[in-house]
Design a protein around this motif. Structure first.
Motif, PDB file in Angstrom:
ATOM      1  N   ALA A  91     -22.061  -9.639  69.051  1.00 45.68           N
ATOM      2  CA  ALA A  91     -20.631  -9.681  69.381  1.00 45.68           C
ATOM      3  C   ALA A  91     -20.363  -9.032  70.733  1.00 45.68           C
ATOM      4  O   ALA A  91     -19.520  -9.510  71.507  1.00 45.68           O
ATOM      5  N   TRP A 101     -25.836  -8.121  64.573  1.00 46.96           N
ATOM      6  CA  TRP A 101     -24.594  -8.900  64.682  1.00 46.96           C
ATOM      7  C   TRP A 101     -23.567  -8.188  65.550  1.00 46.96           C
ATOM      8  O   TRP A 101     -22.828  -8.826  66.304  1.00 46.96           O
ATOM      9  N   TYR A 102     -23.524  -6.851  65.465  1.00 42.95           N
ATOM     10  CA  TYR A 102     -22.616  -6.112  66.355  1.00 42.95           C
ATOM     11  C   TYR A 102     -23.067  -6.270  67.813  1.00 42.95           C
ATOM     12  O   TYR A 102     -22.244  -6.436  68.717  1.00 42.95           O
ATOM     13  N   LEU A 143     -16.836  -5.771  57.479  1.00 48.27           N
ATOM     14  CA  LEU A 143     -16.782  -6.167  58.886  1.00 48.27           C
ATOM     15  C   LEU A 143     -17.864  -7.182  59.230  1.00 48.27           C
ATOM     16  O   LEU A 143     -17.567  -8.273  59.701  1.00 48.27           O
ATOM     17  N   HIS A 144     -19.127  -6.804  59.023  1.00 47.05           N
ATOM     18  CA  HIS A 144     -20.168  -7.709  59.540  1.00 47.05           C
ATOM     19  C   HIS A 144     -20.416  -8.908  58.639  1.00 47.05           C
ATOM     20  O   HIS A 144     -20.900  -9.938  59.114  1.00 47.05           O
ATOM     21  N   SER A 151     -12.042  -5.332  63.057  1.00 44.24           N
ATOM     22  CA  SER A 151     -12.989  -6.446  63.064  1.00 44.24           C
ATOM     23  C   SER A 151     -14.154  -6.128  63.987  1.00 44.24           C
ATOM     24  O   SER A 151     -14.080  -5.233  64.838  1.00 44.24           O
ATOM     25  N   VAL A 152     -15.235  -6.879  63.821  1.00 37.17           N
ATOM     26  CA  VAL A 152     -16.379  -6.751  64.722  1.00 37.17           C
ATOM     27  C   VAL A 152     -15.969  -7.115  66.144  1.00 37.17           C
ATOM     28  O   VAL A 152     -16.392  -6.476  67.116  1.00 37.17           O
ATOM     29  N   GLU A 153     -15.129  -8.133  66.279  1.00 36.88           N
ATOM     30  CA  GLU A 153     -14.676  -8.547  67.614  1.00 36.88           C
ATOM     31  C   GLU A 153     -13.893  -7.433  68.307  1.00 36.88           C
ATOM     32  O   GLU A 153     -14.046  -7.221  69.520  1.00 36.88           O
ATOM     33  N   TYR A 187     -17.903 -11.461  59.832  1.00 31.01           N
ATOM     34  CA  TYR A 187     -17.990 -11.797  61.258  1.00 31.01           C
ATOM     35  C   TYR A 187     -18.590 -13.187  61.417  1.00 31.01           C
ATOM     36  O   TYR A 187     -19.657 -13.486  60.895  1.00 31.01           O
ATOM     37  N   ARG A 188     -17.879 -14.058  62.148  1.00 32.48           N
ATOM     38  CA  ARG A 188     -18.367 -15.407  62.412  1.00 32.48           C
ATOM     39  C   ARG A 188     -18.974 -15.466  63.811  1.00 32.48           C
ATOM     40  O   ARG A 188     -18.248 -15.568  64.808  1.00 32.48           O
ATOM     41  N   ALA A 224     -24.126 -12.004  58.285  1.00 36.65           N
ATOM     42  CA  ALA A 224     -22.836 -12.342  58.889  1.00 36.65           C
ATOM     43  C   ALA A 224     -22.256 -13.551  58.152  1.00 36.65           C
ATOM     44  O   ALA A 224     -22.852 -14.092  57.225  1.00 36.65           O
TER      45      ALA A 224
END
Length: 379
Positions: free
Chosen positions: A188, A184-185, A302-303, A153-155, A306-307, A212
């Motif tokens: 995060a 977005w990365y 992934l992105h 995940s991005v997280e 991503y929330r 995202a």
């Protein structure tokens, strides 16, 4: 060949043999031999694709595991041949993702986070344009060279990147930047650093749109607005093409439309449509293996899933003129601080243009210097 061998004799017989072997690999990958032993691979035509090919060939020919971060740190024939003669795991053990792109100056670094392909190669020109007053480090995805487990995940990525940043630079402020999906990365990573109590500096995104997992109403409004703005330029491009090229262009537009519709109405269990889709009759949908050659769909998943959280920080948005209002609304939603838009791009792809990238770097240096002056007044 003479150009490549010039000045190589000081490395000794063993080193000369390694340089000759490497020269052959570079010549094969680049399609020319016009380079010397001290020139960077990335200055003579090397890119993210043939870098990964070179890593594979080094493993086959020398039976050594070469990491992409090592290639960025040692990009010349001379440097790489010395590493092959005396391989060291020190860099790759300490930092699996952090790569130095521009080391001039001892001011607080700028950390650029990879975009939708996991590589930080695209940021090389930008990093050089930031010199000599701002060091730049890149964060690239683990597993993009096939040697490590891909992250889920991005997280998870952001937690790893934040750990490496904090280990490299124990005290802030921490300046972050992401281009396109990389915004977005970077967001995060900012969220993770904030959660750990770190002192965030300037957070900048470059033309990062609604890719995202946004609130659906916001996502639809932003995507439709973007497509309407881009429609006139796309019509002009179609008119300039010959009839033979229309079919391929219409097919590409259909692929883009399918992706937009999927982005709006997707659910978390589906894969993306189009050329990067790995599902279908030949390839049934299944979890990604822990290690595998890169597939574009991996990063899209992934992105786009991503929330992003709403964060109490300021964000600077370097934007195209056309998308400045849409980007303002988008980032006003996600920041509880100020979203400052700097419209200075004609096209999203301006980031690949050396002259335009230099202008963006000048703008960001002004933003960073302004932030440093503000911190000095309040310290």
């Amino acid at each position: 060949m003479l150009n490549a061998m010039h000045g190589a004799g000081s490395q000794g017989r063993g080193g000369l043999w390694v340089i000759k072997k490497l020269f052959g690999l570079w010549q094969e990958l680049l399609g020319h031999s016009d380079f010397g032993v001290n020139e960077s691979l990335f200055d003579i035509g090397g890119d993210s694709i043939n870098s990964l090919a070179l890593i594979h060939l080094v493993e086959l020919r020398f039976n050594l595991r070469l990491m992409l971060s090592t290639l960025f740190a040692m990009p010349s024939l001379r440097q790489l041949s010395r590493w092959i003669e005396h391989p060291s795991d020190e860099q790759t053990e300490n930092f699996r993702s952090l790569v130095c792109l521009q080391s001039l100056s001892d001011s607080h670094p700028l950390y650029v986070i990879h975009g939708g392909d996991g590589s930080i190669y695209v940021h090389l020109q930008f990093a050089r344009s930031m010199g000599p007053n701002r060091p730049v480090y890149g964060l690239q995805a683990i597993g993009i060279d096939g040697g490590d487990s891909l992250q889920a995940s991005v997280e998870q990525m952001a937690a790893h990147y934040a750990s490496e940043i904090l280990r490299f630079q124990p005290k802030g402020p921490y300046h972050l930047l992401g281009y396109s999906a990389g915004g977005w990365y970077a967001w995060a990573v900012a969220a993770e650093l904030k959660k750990r109590g770190a002192d965030l500096g300037v957070v900048t995104v470059i033309d990062t749109g609604a890719t995202a997992d946004l609130h659906r109403r916001l996502r639809i409004r932003h995507l439709l607005s973007r497509q309407l703005i881009l429609l006139p330029s796309r019509v002009r491009r179609m008119q300039a093409l010959g009839r033979q090229q229309w079919a391929s262009q219409l097919e590409q537009r259909w692929i883009n439309l399918r992706f937009i519709l999927w982005t709006i109405f997707r659910n978390r269990s589906c894969s993306s449509p189009g050329q990067t889709d790995i599902s279908g009759p030949e390839h049934p949908a299944q979890p990604l293996p822990h290690t595998q050659p890169l597939r574009g769909d991996y990063f899209i998943r992934l992105h786009t899933h991503y929330r992003p959280p709403r964060l109490p920080i300021n964000v600077h948005i370097i934007s195209t003129f056309q998308q400045s209002n849409a980007n303002q609304k988008l980032w006003n939603f996600y920041t509880k601080g100020n979203a400052v838009v700097h419209p200075c791009m004609q096209e999203h792809e301006d980031f690949y243009d050396g002259t335009k990238v230099n202008n963006m770097a000048i703008l960001l240096k002004e933003i960073l210097n302004s932030n440093s002056s503000s911190l000095s007044r309040h310290s």
